[in-house]
Design an enzyme around this catalytic site. Structure first.
Site, PDB file in Angstrom:
ATOM      1  CD  GLU A   1      -3.854   7.629   5.523  1.00 37.90           C
ATOM      2  OE1 GLU A   1      -2.715   7.235   5.224  1.00 37.90           O
ATOM      3  OE2 GLU A   1      -4.702   6.915   6.080  1.00 37.90           O
TER       4      GLU A   1
ATOM      5  CD  GLU B   1      -2.529   1.116   2.802  1.00 41.05           C
ATOM      6  OE1 GLU B   1      -2.857  -0.013   3.240  1.00 41.05           O
ATOM      7  OE2 GLU B   1      -2.803   2.180   3.379  1.00 41.05           O
TER       8      GLU B   1
END
Ligand SMILES: *[C@@H]1O[C@H](CO)[C@@H](O)[C@H](O)[C@H]1NC(C)=O
Length: 320
Positions: free
Chosen positions: A160, A155
């Site tokens: 974020e 990932e």
């Protein structure tokens, strides 16, 4: 959270044949994703264009439960289109949650969007021109890449953050045996071990340094109408840059991105010194994911420590 939207402006700049589109479009940004060049050569050829008119055709709308326990209901494409949670214009797309209704604690959660690209990628240069993103108490937006059978294929989290953060968190999550050094970047290096089993799955990450790069996330990004995020993934590294609006390299706006001119990245994720990671053993076949979550495993966990939350009633807040 403040009523806010994730607005992605995708340019139509194409390396290949779309010259008329380049001339016709007024957007200063580049194509959303460019890949397939020789890894690390700094020279790339367009393989996948996510221009607005086809943008949502290239994604699946994930509408099952939130694996990160958010106060959210991810909706189908039909529901998203009908309710205006996704919108398309000639120069941009908009992705947003329900911003008009209260969704009290204990109820089903706020309707929102989580899209996963049909196409998957191993290596490439990924460009995102973003003009606006959600921010405020309870928000947890993300732009990331993820492979099948998590964490086997890894990932890569590019954008974020949570709540009222102004710094962007850029991190990798992997199977055991991958750790990275933190040299050669402007961001604040946080952790080296990318193993999802370590440190409560915090990943190996970098937080942008708002002193030197103030516009990478939240209100900072929104105040300048965003800019372009560029992520280069090769066998040797994952590097992420952000170029504020007005400082986007001409090679990107011209459709021929030249990574060798990009300068110091926000994050330089690669094996260094005692930190070893064979990138290709841990990261492959990843889809692009964009989602807007609320509370849950990150935003919710730290919400109580954020003195700005809950927002004051004067902030036209939907923080309820
Ligand atoms: C952020 O950048 C400033 C300016 O270069 C530097 O003085 C500061 O130490 C950096 N912050 C951290 C936590 O590294």
């Amino acid at each position: 959270m403040a009523p806010s939207i994730l607005c992605i402006r995708t340019g139509l700049v194409s390396l290949l044949a779309a010259v008329s589109k380049v001339v016709a479009q007024s957007v200063p940004g580049g194509t959303l994703f460019v890949g397939g060049g020789v890894p690390g050569s700094g020279s790339y050829t367009l393989v996948d264009d996510y221009e607005p008119s086809i943008f949502f055709n290239k994604f699946n709308f994930y509408n099952s439960y939130d694996p990160t326990y958010g106060h959210v209901q991810y909706v189908s494409k039909d529901v998203a289109v009908t309710n205006g949670y996704v919108q398309t214009s000639s120069s941009s797309v908009i992705i947003k949650p329900d911003t008009t209704n209260a969704w009290p604690n204990g109820g089903p959660g706020r309707p929102s969007v989580r899209i996963v690209s049909d196409n998957t990628y191993t290596h490439g240069l990924f460009l995102l021109d973003l003009t606006h993103m959600p921010h405020g108490c309870g928000t947890w937006p993300a732009y990331w890449l993820v492979g099948p059978n998590w964490p086997s294929n890894g990932e890569i989290d590019i954008i974020e953050g949570v709540n009222t953060n102004v710094a962007n968190s850029i991190s990798l999550h992997s199977s055991p045996g991958c750790s990275i050094g933190g040299a050669g970047q402007s961001g604040i290096f946080e952790t080296s071990n990318c193993d999802s089993n370590a440190n409560g799955n915090s990943g190996c990450g970098t937080l942008t340094n708002v002193t030197v790069t103030p516009y990478t996330y939240g209100t900072g990004l929104n105040n300048i109408q965003g800019g372009v995020y560029a992520t280069e993934w090769t066998s040797n590294w994952v590097k992420t840059w952000f170029f504020p609006r007005g400082q986007i390299p001409s090679s990107i706006t011209n459709g021929a991105p030249d990574v060798s001119q990009f300068g110091l990245p926000l994050a330089n994720q690669q094996a260094q010194g005692n930190y070893q990671c064979t990138i290709d053993n841990h990261f492959a076949n990843q889809s692009v994911v964009i989602n807007i979550d609320f509370c849950g495993a990150w935003a919710g966990q730290v919400y109580g420590y954020n003195s700005a939350c809950p927002q004051s009633s004067s902030a036209s807040s939907l923080d309820r």
